[in-house]
Scaffold this motif. Structure first.
Motif, PDB file in Angstrom:
ATOM      1  N   LYS A  29     -71.924   4.622 -55.402  1.00  0.00           N
ATOM      2  CA  LYS A  29     -71.481   3.181 -55.684  1.00  0.00           C
ATOM      3  C   LYS A  29     -71.989   2.725 -53.993  1.00  0.00           C
ATOM      4  O   LYS A  29     -71.880   3.601 -53.011  1.00  0.00           O
ATOM      5  CB  LYS A  29     -70.611   3.021 -55.586  1.00  0.00           C
ATOM      6  CG  LYS A  29     -70.388   1.866 -55.904  1.00  0.00           C
ATOM      7  CD  LYS A  29     -68.688   1.498 -56.120  1.00  0.00           C
ATOM      8  CE  LYS A  29     -67.946  -0.025 -56.828  1.00  0.00           C
ATOM      9  NZ  LYS A  29     -67.205  -0.319 -57.151  1.00  0.00           N
ATOM     10  N   SER A  30     -72.977   2.043 -54.817  1.00  0.00           N
ATOM     11  CA  SER A  30     -73.545   0.891 -53.337  1.00  0.00           C
ATOM     12  C   SER A  30     -72.279   0.426 -52.224  1.00  0.00           C
ATOM     13  O   SER A  30     -71.395   0.226 -52.771  1.00  0.00           O
ATOM     14  CB  SER A  30     -74.227  -0.249 -53.275  1.00  0.00           C
ATOM     15  OG  SER A  30     -75.833   0.188 -53.781  1.00  0.00           O
ATOM     16  N   LEU A  31     -72.649   0.811 -50.407  1.00  0.00           N
ATOM     17  CA  LEU A  31     -71.633  -0.089 -49.968  1.00  0.00           C
ATOM     18  C   LEU A  31     -72.208  -1.395 -48.816  1.00  0.00           C
ATOM     19  O   LEU A  31     -72.854  -1.492 -48.528  1.00  0.00           O
ATOM     20  CB  LEU A  31     -71.104   1.063 -48.608  1.00  0.00           C
ATOM     21  CG  LEU A  31     -70.929   2.412 -49.157  1.00  0.00           C
ATOM     22  CD1 LEU A  31     -70.393   3.217 -48.086  1.00  0.00           C
ATOM     23  CD2 LEU A  31     -68.771   2.609 -49.852  1.00  0.00           C
ATOM     24  N   GLU A  32     -71.127  -2.452 -49.177  1.00  0.00           N
ATOM     25  CA  GLU A  32     -71.495  -3.907 -48.262  1.00  0.00           C
ATOM     26  C   GLU A  32     -71.640  -3.222 -47.067  1.00  0.00           C
ATOM     27  O   GLU A  32     -70.657  -2.552 -46.209  1.00  0.00           O
ATOM     28  CB  GLU A  32     -70.325  -3.896 -48.699  1.00  0.00           C
ATOM     29  CG  GLU A  32     -70.019  -5.987 -47.839  1.00  0.00           C
ATOM     30  CD  GLU A  32     -68.823  -6.667 -47.787  1.00  0.00           C
ATOM     31  OE1 GLU A  32     -68.999  -7.616 -48.298  1.00  0.00           O
ATOM     32  OE2 GLU A  32     -67.890  -5.998 -48.691  1.00  0.00           O
ATOM     33  N   GLY A  33     -72.952  -3.597 -46.679  1.00  0.00           N
ATOM     34  CA  GLY A  33     -73.077  -3.630 -45.983  1.00  0.00           C
ATOM     35  C   GLY A  33     -73.915  -2.542 -45.093  1.00  0.00           C
ATOM     36  O   GLY A  33     -74.458  -1.873 -43.758  1.00  0.00           O
ATOM     37  N   ILE A  34     -74.195  -1.946 -46.313  1.00  0.00           N
ATOM     38  CA  ILE A  34     -75.415  -0.768 -45.778  1.00  0.00           C
ATOM     39  C   ILE A  34     -76.694  -0.335 -46.605  1.00  0.00           C
ATOM     40  O   ILE A  34     -76.682  -0.701 -48.049  1.00  0.00           O
ATOM     41  CB  ILE A  34     -74.778   1.137 -46.592  1.00  0.00           C
ATOM     42  CG1 ILE A  34     -73.484   0.713 -44.995  1.00  0.00           C
ATOM     43  CG2 ILE A  34     -75.573   2.659 -45.818  1.00  0.00           C
ATOM     44  CD1 ILE A  34     -72.638   2.169 -45.037  1.00  0.00           C
ATOM     45  N   LYS A  35     -77.690  -0.759 -45.826  1.00  0.00           N
ATOM     46  CA  LYS A  35     -78.694  -1.229 -46.367  1.00  0.00           C
ATOM     47  C   LYS A  35     -79.517  -0.120 -46.811  1.00  0.00           C
ATOM     48  O   LYS A  35     -79.887   0.641 -45.932  1.00  0.00           O
ATOM     49  CB  LYS A  35     -80.095  -1.832 -45.021  1.00  0.00           C
ATOM     50  CG  LYS A  35     -81.208  -2.281 -46.433  1.00  0.00           C
ATOM     51  CD  LYS A  35     -81.183  -3.026 -47.474  1.00  0.00           C
ATOM     52  CE  LYS A  35     -82.707  -3.418 -47.727  1.00  0.00           C
ATOM     53  NZ  LYS A  35     -82.082  -4.401 -49.575  1.00  0.00           N
ATOM     54  N   THR A  36     -79.666   0.104 -48.285  1.00  0.00           N
ATOM     55  CA  THR A  36     -80.480   1.495 -48.580  1.00  0.00           C
ATOM     56  C   THR A  36     -81.595   1.072 -49.751  1.00  0.00           C
ATOM     57  O   THR A  36     -82.089  -0.455 -49.987  1.00  0.00           O
ATOM     58  CB  THR A  36     -79.531   2.210 -50.199  1.00  0.00           C
ATOM     59  OG1 THR A  36     -78.474   1.082 -51.369  1.00  0.00           O
ATOM     60  CG2 THR A  36     -78.373   2.510 -49.129  1.00  0.00           C
ATOM     61  N   LEU A  37     -82.646   1.548 -49.876  1.00  0.00           N
ATOM     62  CA  LEU A  37     -83.485   1.761 -51.413  1.00  0.00           C
ATOM     63  C   LEU A  37     -82.748   0.940 -52.177  1.00  0.00           C
ATOM     64  O   LEU A  37     -83.766   0.043 -52.887  1.00  0.00           O
ATOM     65  CB  LEU A  37     -84.209   2.794 -51.749  1.00  0.00           C
ATOM     66  CG  LEU A  37     -85.687   2.981 -52.066  1.00  0.00           C
ATOM     67  CD1 LEU A  37     -86.942   2.201 -51.384  1.00  0.00           C
ATOM     68  CD2 LEU A  37     -85.595   4.480 -52.865  1.00  0.00           C
ATOM     69  N   TYR A  38     -82.115   1.065 -52.688  1.00  0.00           N
ATOM     70  CA  TYR A  38     -82.096  -0.029 -54.519  1.00  0.00           C
ATOM     71  C   TYR A  38     -80.434  -0.636 -54.295  1.00  0.00           C
ATOM     72  O   TYR A  38     -79.599   0.028 -52.701  1.00  0.00           O
ATOM     73  CB  TYR A  38     -81.052   0.966 -55.397  1.00  0.00           C
ATOM     74  CG  TYR A  38     -82.497   2.221 -55.402  1.00  0.00           C
ATOM     75  CD1 TYR A  38     -83.753   1.150 -56.270  1.00  0.00           C
ATOM     76  CD2 TYR A  38     -82.688   2.444 -55.210  1.00  0.00           C
ATOM     77  CE1 TYR A  38     -84.517   1.802 -56.817  1.00  0.00           C
ATOM     78  CE2 TYR A  38     -84.442   3.842 -55.508  1.00  0.00           C
ATOM     79  CZ  TYR A  38     -85.228   3.147 -56.501  1.00  0.00           C
ATOM     80  OH  TYR A  38     -85.805   3.439 -56.568  1.00  0.00           O
ATOM     81  N   ASP A  39     -80.170  -1.640 -54.993  1.00  0.00           N
ATOM     82  CA  ASP A  39     -79.066  -2.776 -54.405  1.00  0.00           C
ATOM     83  C   ASP A  39     -77.802  -2.220 -55.609  1.00  0.00           C
ATOM     84  O   ASP A  39     -77.987  -1.837 -56.157  1.00  0.00           O
ATOM     85  CB  ASP A  39     -79.167  -4.124 -53.720  1.00  0.00           C
ATOM     86  CG  ASP A  39     -79.971  -3.763 -52.592  1.00  0.00           C
ATOM     87  OD1 ASP A  39     -79.383  -3.481 -51.492  1.00  0.00           O
ATOM     88  OD2 ASP A  39     -80.250  -5.143 -52.245  1.00  0.00           O
ATOM     89  N   ASN A  40     -76.685  -2.619 -54.896  1.00  0.00           N
ATOM     90  CA  ASN A  40     -76.020  -2.717 -56.364  1.00  0.00           C
ATOM     91  C   ASN A  40     -75.769  -1.264 -57.573  1.00  0.00           C
ATOM     92  O   ASN A  40     -75.169  -1.984 -58.214  1.00  0.00           O
ATOM     93  CB  ASN A  40     -76.118  -3.420 -56.813  1.00  0.00           C
ATOM     94  CG  ASN A  40     -75.931  -5.535 -56.633  1.00  0.00           C
ATOM     95  OD1 ASN A  40     -74.939  -5.102 -55.619  1.00  0.00           O
ATOM     96  ND2 ASN A  40     -77.261  -6.055 -56.905  1.00  0.00           N
TER      97      ASN A  40
END
Length: 240
Positions: A96-107
């Motif tokens: 699951k995406s974590l708030e505040g951590i930028k990754t290749l894909y969102d949500n």
């Protein structure tokens, strides 16, 4: 890193300790090799601070090495052996995406269900001639059906809209559970990292979240970390 995580989470965990019931449950604990013992201690201290009523039955496997390994650097995969022995056929890995951590894909919010006992895990291997080994990828209809049924039931129980059954996955700091009809095994999905063992560089996040997953999935009731206090406090310390 394990020590820093303990210092940040423990005060908050103590504040939320009253959420758990008083019934003590026994859980087998295998710290393993390499960084395993130090990240295990980190998780134990956090659970202790949160007053999770667990009694650990610790098993030492440090003396177990792979056959014909005179160097002592390699180890037989006891994890795979346990999956086979207890028929823990469904591997559950949430991501699951974590708030505040930028990754290749969102949500991102997916849970991968993987068949755990067949395919490359069949363990059917033999040497044809010197230097040439054949490995058979065995897949049966029975095992395929039961993991598919598990995945769809998981989706229904957790109100998920899509279901994916996957044969292979790579993980790092996310939890993992191996589920069977009569038992379960929860683990961190990274390696033992012997090169950094004992240096307080190992991140215990994967094992901590696997422990929380154990509370939610298997122990039930008030032990299920219902208000998410341990997981919530981890999210607030994830940048360490």
């Amino acid at each position: 890193m394990a020590a820093r995580l303990i210092r940040k989470i423990v005060p908050s965990a103590k504040a939320g300790a009253a959420q758990y019931s008083t019934g003590v449950r026994r859980v087998t604990l295998i710290p393993g090799h390499g960084i395993g013992p130090e990240i295990t201690v980190a998780v134990q201290k956090i659970f202790e601070a949160a007053k999770v009523p667990i009694e650990w039955d610790e098993v030492d496997v440090t003396a177990v090495r792979a056959p014909n390994d005179a160097s002592g650097k390699g180890y037989r995969s006891l994890n795979l052996a346990l999956r086979k022995e207890f028929d823990l056929y469904a591997n559950v890995r949430p991501c699951k995406s974590l708030e505040g951590i930028k990754t290749l894909y969102d949500n991102v919010d997916v849970v991968t269900i993987r068949e755990n006992t067949e395919g490359e895990y069949s363990g059917i291997e033999h040497e044809i001639v010197d230097g040439v080994v054949q490995s058979i990828k065995l897949i049966t209809e029975e095992a395929s059906n039961r993991v598919a049924e598990f995945a769809f039931q998981f989706a229904r129980d957790n109100k998920r809209k899509k279901t994916c059954v996957q044969a292979w996955w790579v993980g790092s700091v996310w939890p993992s559970g191996n589920i069977g009809k009569n038992g379960a095994l929860f683990e961190s999905v990274h390696g033992t990292a012997p090169a950094i063992a004992g240096q307080d560089k190992a991140n215990p996040t994967a094992l901590l979240l696997s422990g929380v997953m154990m509370l939610r999935c298997r122990l039930g009731g008030q032990m299920a970390d219902q208000d998410g206090s341990i997981g919530k406090e981890w999210l607030q310390t994830r940048t360490i």
